[in-house]
Design an enzyme around this catalytic site. Sequence first.
Site, short mmCIF file in Angstrom:
data_model
loop_
_atom_site.label_atom_id
_atom_site.label_comp_id
_atom_site.label_asym_id
_atom_site.label_seq_id
_atom_site.Cartn_x
_atom_site.Cartn_y
_atom_site.Cartn_z
N CYS A 107 34.56 14.66 25.06
CA CYS A 107 33.64 13.80 25.80
C CYS A 107 33.80 14.13 27.29
O CYS A 107 34.92 14.13 27.82
CB CYS A 107 34.01 12.34 25.53
SG CYS A 107 33.04 11.21 26.53
N ASN A 141 31.74 26.74 28.19
CA ASN A 141 30.75 27.53 27.46
C ASN A 141 29.62 26.62 27.03
O ASN A 141 29.83 25.63 26.32
CB ASN A 141 31.37 28.17 26.22
CG ASN A 141 30.43 29.18 25.57
OD1 ASN A 141 30.31 30.31 26.04
ND2 ASN A 141 29.75 28.79 24.51
N GLU A 142 28.41 26.94 27.50
CA GLU A 142 27.20 26.25 27.07
C GLU A 142 27.36 24.72 27.05
O GLU A 142 27.34 24.09 25.98
CB GLU A 142 26.75 26.72 25.68
CG GLU A 142 26.21 28.13 25.69
CD GLU A 142 25.64 28.54 24.33
OE1 GLU A 142 25.93 27.88 23.33
OE2 GLU A 142 24.90 29.52 24.30
N GLU A 314 24.58 36.11 27.23
CA GLU A 314 24.65 36.48 25.81
C GLU A 314 23.26 36.90 25.37
O GLU A 314 22.32 36.11 25.43
CB GLU A 314 25.12 35.30 24.96
CG GLU A 314 26.50 34.79 25.33
CD GLU A 314 26.96 33.62 24.45
OE1 GLU A 314 26.29 33.33 23.44
OE2 GLU A 314 27.96 32.99 24.80
N TRP A 322 22.82 31.17 12.88
CA TRP A 322 22.76 29.71 13.00
C TRP A 322 21.39 29.09 12.84
O TRP A 322 21.26 27.88 12.85
CB TRP A 322 23.36 29.28 14.35
CG TRP A 322 22.90 30.06 15.53
CD1 TRP A 322 23.56 31.11 16.10
CD2 TRP A 322 21.69 29.90 16.28
NE1 TRP A 322 22.84 31.61 17.17
CE2 TRP A 322 21.68 30.89 17.30
CE3 TRP A 322 20.61 29.03 16.20
CZ2 TRP A 322 20.64 31.03 18.21
CZ3 TRP A 322 19.57 29.16 17.12
CH2 TRP A 322 19.59 30.15 18.10
N GLU A 362 31.03 32.64 12.46
CA GLU A 362 29.97 33.57 12.88
C GLU A 362 30.08 34.94 12.22
O GLU A 362 29.61 35.94 12.77
CB GLU A 362 29.95 33.65 14.41
CG GLU A 362 29.46 32.33 14.99
CD GLU A 362 29.44 32.27 16.51
OE1 GLU A 362 29.94 33.20 17.17
OE2 GLU A 362 28.93 31.25 17.03
N GLN A 363 30.67 34.99 11.03
CA GLN A 363 30.81 36.29 10.37
C GLN A 363 29.46 36.91 10.01
O GLN A 363 29.34 38.11 9.82
CB GLN A 363 31.70 36.19 9.14
CG GLN A 363 31.29 35.12 8.17
CD GLN A 363 32.30 34.99 7.04
OE1 GLN A 363 32.17 35.62 6.01
NE2 GLN A 363 33.32 34.17 7.25
N MET A 364 28.39 36.09 9.91
CA MET A 364 27.05 36.63 9.60
C MET A 364 26.24 36.96 10.86
O MET A 364 25.06 37.25 10.78
CB MET A 364 26.27 35.63 8.74
CG MET A 364 26.94 35.26 7.44
SD MET A 364 27.27 36.68 6.39
CE MET A 364 25.61 37.07 5.85
C1 GAL Z 1 26.04 30.88 21.64
C2 GAL Z 1 27.51 30.66 21.96
C3 GAL Z 1 28.35 31.79 21.42
C4 GAL Z 1 27.98 32.10 20.00
C5 GAL Z 1 26.52 32.44 19.96
C6 GAL Z 1 26.02 32.82 18.57
O1 GAL Z 1 25.33 29.69 21.66
O2 GAL Z 1 27.73 30.57 23.34
O3 GAL Z 1 29.71 31.42 21.48
O4 GAL Z 1 28.25 30.99 19.20
O5 GAL Z 1 25.77 31.33 20.37
O6 GAL Z 1 24.66 33.12 18.58
#
Ligand code: GAL
Length: 642
Positions: A107, A141-142, A314, A322, A362-364
């Site tokens: 939080c 991060n984000e 990124e 995702w 995130e292996q995919m």
């Molecule tokens: C972003 C994140 C990364 C990774 C990526 C996967 O949102 O900053 O750590 O998760 O997505 O697409």
Amino acid sequence: MKLGCCFYPEHWPEDMWAGDARRMADMGLSLVRIGEFAWSRLEPEPGQYDWDWLDRAIVTLGDAGLQVILGTPTATPPKWLVDQMPDMVAVDADGKPRKFGSRRHYCFSHRGYREECRRIVNAMAKRYGDNPAVTAWQTDNEYGCHETTVSYSDAAAEAFRVWLAQKYSNVDALNKAWGNVFWSMEYRDFSEIEPPNLTVTEPNPSHVLDYRRFASDEVRSFNQLQVDILREHAPGRDIIHNFMGFVTDFDHHDVGADIDIASWDSYPLGFLEQYWFGVEEKNAYARQGHPDIAAFHHDLYRGCCKDGRWAVMEQQPGPVNWARWNPIPLPGMVKLWTLEAAAHGAEFCSYFRWRQAPFAQEQMHAGLYRPDNVIAPGGEEAAQAAKDLAALGLSDHSDQAPVALVFSYEADWLFQTQPQGHDFRYIELAFEMYSALRQLGLNVDIVSPEADLSGYKMVVVPSLPILTAELVAKIAGLDVPVLFGPRSGSKTADLQIPPELPPGPLQDVLPVKIARVASMRPDMPGNPSRWSEEVEASLGGDAMLEDPQATVFKRNNISYLSAWPTADLLETVFRNMGEDADLTLKAMPPGLRIRQHEGHIFAFNYGSLDCDLQQAFPALQEDQMLVGSVNLQAAGTAVWKV
Ligand code: GAL
């Protein structure tokens, strides 16, 4: 524009690092971001730091000539820390604590957690602040990703009361501003006020809007804490944050003002799949991404930091993991997205990630390399993009665009708080207007309402519900065509109806009054507009543009659009404004977008068919092409000198 990648040395055996670093450099990358999720390896036990591996990783990367962007690890507090202070986690709107087991489980308002962040960032900054290989820092991060900006924890409730007391000084002023006499919601003291969740029915919208403003301020002060430490111990290093796509839960203009470079994370296929786009668009652009998604964010984030410094931290290099469905980008798209960032003036574009991880969540998710350490198609395209960029030799400066689109995060919260029609989505309205401008071949700057608007030839305000007389005077005084979209001037700063009715102070320059508004289901017969307004106008002879669904009212340089517009109406309105402003307009064939940058024209074919560039540029010849060709293939990029 430099290229880079996101790399996780802690995920791989150390004997792979040197080879990885060498191949990054060989690919044409010069930046590498590391460290942003590594807290459990940097401090495996409370107070026991293990820097050795990170020291060696930085040396290895630096020895290969790479510049390191070091992330602070505060998006992933380790298990021992959560166990030490279980109330540090965010609480969702249903009152449920968000558990350990992924990331961003904190939080923003928890003061104990902030102290822990201060400790770890301080320790890192002291150790690596003057390391010559570490040329920039990423905070956290984000922020806001996974719906983490707004938390309903006890810590947030307490901080909210302090924020309210500062804003209103006395509770009567708050009662008046919120209209708490309604439903006997009056408070006798700030200490009685709770976050606006778990109410029986809709909470008071003014209460909700203040909570959203408060939550945004909490993100800003959370970030500022880290910025202060980094400024002290890492002098001369750029401070960056990586924003998300279509995340509007905190004011990015505010956070952007405190850092040096606004970067963002560009996943065009995932964003197309996850957001409001219709099935037709999702199908047409499934493997390319909507032609305006990346550009919209490039232009939005370029407007967030002083001097327009921005970057892509990124970049999607292949399929992600995702979204509901995760197609493979068409061949050419990774290079296209890269060159598009350059065309909008990015300082760098860094791919996520170097190598696909064979384990965990995130292996995919693709990387530039496959898990078996063979280069992936995205890696081949990154190498190609590096060559093209080297040949073009552009700087990362971006000239002011002719058109400003005014974007307000507060407007987005206000309409989320009181949509009045289920699909009144501010971000979508802004995006549709941006897209219509780009379909006329225009460069666009997306700017905050506070921005200096001088020098623009045309200004588009998709909607600004809270309008002050000063802002109206500033915009009207520009003496260039300006469009205000529906619901502009429709609320006071306290989220009440203005005494003179909407569009509030806009009536000083354009005598229209909104008497009633209607929102309609999208599937009603006759395709009604999702939003329309009944207008009492007394313009006396000034120009008006009538469309079956909307009327555009105009006096002098100011127009007001009284409905959610169709694409056709937007085209007509913007064409008229553009002609009034003497702009060169070019109707883009479907899927084609262009951007002018540093004396070059970049063309991007987001369509799935070849596109003959001579349709839009009849004089263009093959021997002018620096990248691509006049017959631009699907997912192709072309560049030529103006
Ligand atoms: C972003 C994140 C990364 C990774 C990526 C996967 O949102 O900053 O750590 O998760 O997505 O697409």
